[in-house]
Design a protein around this motif. Structure first.
Motif, short mmCIF file in Angstrom:
data_model
loop_
_atom_site.label_atom_id
_atom_site.label_comp_id
_atom_site.label_asym_id
_atom_site.label_seq_id
_atom_site.Cartn_x
_atom_site.Cartn_y
_atom_site.Cartn_z
N LEU A 1 0.84 -1.19 0.00
CA LEU A 1 0.00 0.00 0.00
C LEU A 1 0.88 1.24 0.00
N ARG A 2 0.48 2.24 -0.77
CA ARG A 2 1.24 3.49 -0.83
C ARG A 2 0.31 4.63 -0.44
N ALA A 3 0.62 5.29 0.65
CA ALA A 3 -0.24 6.36 1.17
C ALA A 3 -0.21 7.59 0.28
N GLN A 4 -1.40 8.21 0.14
CA GLN A 4 -1.51 9.50 -0.53
C GLN A 4 -2.01 10.58 0.44
N LYS A 5 -2.74 10.16 1.47
CA LYS A 5 -3.30 11.11 2.42
C LYS A 5 -3.44 10.45 3.78
N PHE A 6 -3.05 11.17 4.82
CA PHE A 6 -3.14 10.65 6.18
C PHE A 6 -3.64 11.75 7.10
N ASP A 7 -4.60 11.40 7.96
CA ASP A 7 -5.14 12.34 8.93
C ASP A 7 -5.22 11.67 10.30
N LEU A 8 -4.84 12.40 11.33
CA LEU A 8 -4.87 11.91 12.70
C LEU A 8 -5.51 12.95 13.61
N LEU A 9 -6.40 12.49 14.49
CA LEU A 9 -7.00 13.35 15.51
C LEU A 9 -6.93 12.64 16.84
N THR A 10 -6.33 13.27 17.84
CA THR A 10 -6.32 12.71 19.20
C THR A 10 -7.00 13.71 20.14
N ARG A 11 -7.69 13.16 21.12
CA ARG A 11 -8.33 13.98 22.16
C ARG A 11 -7.93 13.42 23.51
N ALA A 12 -7.50 14.30 24.40
CA ALA A 12 -7.11 13.90 25.75
C ALA A 12 -7.08 15.12 26.65
N GLY A 13 -7.62 14.97 27.85
CA GLY A 13 -7.58 16.06 28.81
C GLY A 13 -8.20 17.34 28.31
N GLY A 14 -9.24 17.22 27.46
CA GLY A 14 -9.88 18.41 26.92
C GLY A 14 -9.11 19.08 25.80
N GLU A 15 -8.03 18.48 25.34
CA GLU A 15 -7.22 19.05 24.28
C GLU A 15 -7.28 18.18 23.03
N GLU A 16 -7.13 18.82 21.87
CA GLU A 16 -7.11 18.11 20.60
C GLU A 16 -5.77 18.33 19.90
N PHE A 17 -5.35 17.30 19.18
CA PHE A 17 -4.16 17.41 18.34
C PHE A 17 -4.50 16.80 16.99
N THR A 18 -4.15 17.48 15.89
CA THR A 18 -4.40 16.95 14.56
C THR A 18 -3.13 16.97 13.73
N SER A 19 -3.04 16.00 12.85
CA SER A 19 -1.94 15.92 11.89
C SER A 19 -2.54 15.57 10.54
N ALA A 20 -2.23 16.36 9.51
CA ALA A 20 -2.73 16.13 8.16
C ALA A 20 -1.55 16.13 7.20
N ILE A 21 -1.40 15.03 6.45
CA ILE A 21 -0.25 14.87 5.56
C ILE A 21 -0.72 14.41 4.19
N THR A 22 -0.10 14.93 3.14
CA THR A 22 -0.32 14.41 1.80
C THR A 22 1.01 13.87 1.26
N TYR A 23 0.91 12.79 0.49
CA TYR A 23 2.09 12.14 -0.07
C TYR A 23 1.94 12.05 -1.59
N GLY A 24 3.05 12.05 -2.29
CA GLY A 24 3.04 11.87 -3.72
C GLY A 24 4.33 11.25 -4.19
N GLY A 25 4.23 10.21 -4.99
CA GLY A 25 5.43 9.55 -5.50
C GLY A 25 6.31 8.98 -4.41
N GLY A 26 5.71 8.60 -3.29
CA GLY A 26 6.48 8.01 -2.20
C GLY A 26 7.16 9.02 -1.31
N SER A 27 6.83 10.31 -1.47
CA SER A 27 7.43 11.36 -0.65
C SER A 27 6.34 12.25 -0.05
N VAL A 28 6.70 13.00 0.98
CA VAL A 28 5.77 13.92 1.60
C VAL A 28 5.65 15.18 0.73
N GLU A 29 4.40 15.56 0.42
CA GLU A 29 4.16 16.78 -0.35
C GLU A 29 3.83 17.96 0.56
#
Length: 264
Positions: free
Chosen positions: A91-119
């Motif tokens: 599998l080759r990723a093109q898009k990745f999203d992460l959301l964590t919630r803890a202690g009333g706080e949120e953290f997000t990470s959004a990444i796009t990939y192309g050709g096996g590299s981070v765009e």
């Protein structure tokens, strides 16, 4: 304070989880895998992962929640999605999203990939850089994938060749390498798990590249840890393998993630 602790635990768990040669698939397949996370024998979280694959495109969805006795002292959750292309070599990723919630706080990470590299990538809230943080350089992103897709393996057989794998992972915060090495063939026999049958066991070596803090105890511990293990089991989808169990030895006891239910 708990938020930082939860994120450290999530980092370890992701590594544990947190620690793919086929013909094209004629129709979409869907696999639902349920995992239980324990720390020192105590139930601390539940994780659900859903894999959908039509032979050219895939999607992975992860949903994790604090559970068991851990709910008495903390609450937290994580959701992640990975989308990309599916081929006989993995599998080759093109898009990745992460959301964590803890202690009333949120953290997000959004990444796009192309050709096996981070765009592109963005994390919220932004990570504070200081003199102790190893800078993420463009060259570190030239060959990288997300933290989910590499753990769905593809290969002609459940054998030692599956462990001959390098995982260059970028989370939006850190860039690190995971190197798999064959340990032995094994068998799952417990009726309390979601699979019984042959397995292959790989050891995992963690190498930090950038984005981490020089004096971070977790980073140092993982880099020196000689007991990070992951067992892979086959799916009904020929030539596809997913984690059956992952184990990381920690000072607080073994962090263990075990497949408890599997629907295909």
């Amino acid at each position: 304070m708990f938020s930082a602790t939860f994120r450290k635990g999530l980092r370890l768990a992701t590594l544990a989880l947190a620690l793919a040669g086929l013909p094209a698939i004629a129709q979409e397949t869907r696999t639902r895998a349920e995992y239980t996370v324990t720390m020192g024998g105590t139930h601390v979280a539940n994780v659900t992962i859903i894999l959908s694959d039509n032979g050219s495109q895939y999607s992975l969805a992860l949903d994790a929640k604090i559970a068991g006795l851990a709910q008495l002292i903390a609450s937290g959750s994580a959701k992640a999605t990975s989308l990309g292309t599916s081929a006989k070599n993995g599998l080759r990723a093109q898009k990745f999203d992460l959301l964590t919630r803890a202690g009333g706080e949120e953290f997000t990470s959004a990444i796009t990939y192309g050709g096996g590299s981070v765009e592109s990538f963005k994390v919220t809230p932004p990570i504070i850089d200081n003199i102790d943080r190893v800078a993420i350089e463009r060259k570190h992103l030239a060959a990288a994938t997300d933290m989910m897709a590499p753990f769905v393996l593809r290969g002609p057989a459940l054998d030692k060749a599956l462990c001959n794998k390098q995982m260059p992972i970028f989370t939006g915060v850190e860039r690190f390498n995971l190197s798999l090495k064959y340990v032995k063939d094994d068998t799952a026999t417990s009726k309390r798990t979601g699979y019984q049958g042959p397995l292959v066991l790989c050891s995992v070596h963690y190498t930090p590249i950038s984005g981490h803090y020089t004096y971070n105890e977790i980073t140092t511990y993982l880099a020196q840890n000689e007991r990070i293990l992951i067992w892979f089991a086959p799916l009904q989808l020929a030539g596809t393998y997913i984690p059956y169990r992952a184990l990381i030895t920690t000072e607080a006891g073994d962090l263990s993630i075990v497949l408890t239910d599997l629907a295909q």
